[in-house]
Design a protein around this motif. Sequence first.
Motif, short mmCIF file in Angstrom:
data_model
loop_
_atom_site.label_atom_id
_atom_site.label_comp_id
_atom_site.label_asym_id
_atom_site.label_seq_id
_atom_site.Cartn_x
_atom_site.Cartn_y
_atom_site.Cartn_z
N GLU A 2 2.29 -27.76 17.64
CA GLU A 2 3.48 -26.97 17.96
C GLU A 2 3.93 -27.29 19.38
OE1 GLU A 2 5.19 -24.74 16.19
OE2 GLU A 2 3.91 -24.21 14.48
N SER A 35 7.45 -26.63 20.32
CA SER A 35 8.82 -26.12 20.39
C SER A 35 9.13 -25.50 21.76
CB SER A 35 9.04 -25.08 19.29
OG SER A 35 8.14 -24.00 19.41
N ASN A 93 6.14 -29.74 15.17
CA ASN A 93 7.29 -28.89 15.48
C ASN A 93 7.84 -29.27 16.86
OD1 ASN A 93 9.21 -26.92 15.88
ND2 ASN A 93 7.88 -25.21 15.27
N SER A 106 11.15 -28.38 17.64
CA SER A 106 12.40 -27.62 17.74
C SER A 106 12.62 -27.11 19.16
CB SER A 106 12.39 -26.45 16.76
OG SER A 106 11.31 -25.57 17.03
N ASP A 124 9.87 -30.52 12.26
CA ASP A 124 10.91 -29.54 12.61
C ASP A 124 11.64 -29.98 13.87
OD1 ASP A 124 10.41 -27.92 10.47
OD2 ASP A 124 9.11 -26.53 11.56
N ASP A 166 12.82 -29.67 8.85
CA ASP A 166 13.34 -28.34 9.18
C ASP A 166 13.11 -27.35 8.04
OD1 ASP A 166 14.22 -29.51 11.52
OD2 ASP A 166 16.23 -29.88 10.76
#
Length: 239
Positions: A70, A72, A94, A96, A119, A146
Amino acid sequence: MEMKKRISLELRNRTPAEVAELVVDNCRSADGEVEGLTDSFTELEFLSMVNVGLSSLAKLPSLPKLRKLELSDNNLSGSLETLSQKCPNLTYLNLSGNKIKELTNVEALQNLKSLQSLDLFNCEITSLEDYRESVFELLPQVTYLDGFDQEDNEAPDSEADDEDEDGEEGAGATGDYDEEDDEDEDEDGSEGGEDDDDDEDDYGEEEEEEDAAAAGAQGQKRKRDVDDEGEDDDDDEDD
């Protein structure tokens, strides 16, 4: 809190080799680089560094077992080639909320052969024409972009799996309840059996008393008969 200090706290008296999941969200990277992570985290499978101010992944250590990452809400725009070198077994990534603008920025992910889910929410790249088609073409190993596949089917929800597990646990609880009921029924049955035994004992005692009474009566009758015979004999002798 600085990232290095946060990682030290998250260890909680464990060695880095004993850590499988590490979350350091919302701490601070002083120079935009990964700090405090070393090659000693050999068993790490899940790493979350959300909103920590990262602008580069150049100092990311080798994490051979990492599967979910992760990243993001950081400031990443490039250096993604580091991921295929340091985390070759990633299945979920991820990115994002980062500063990824062009397809060339994600082209470096082609060497992540196990990557299944990517993502890029809230990245400028999502505003490109034919964004989804282009990413799927560029990264054929990716199934979900996504949260949706090429046919717009939503990715499986891990929360739904948790609910299924809860349902199974609930079924188990019901089963336990039924077993308790059976135990109660067995106890009632055994109590009933004891009552029946008592009734049989009482009935048996009554029969014994009746038999004894009958035997006594017969004994008295026999005695009277004997006495009567004796009287008859006396009468005969008189005669």
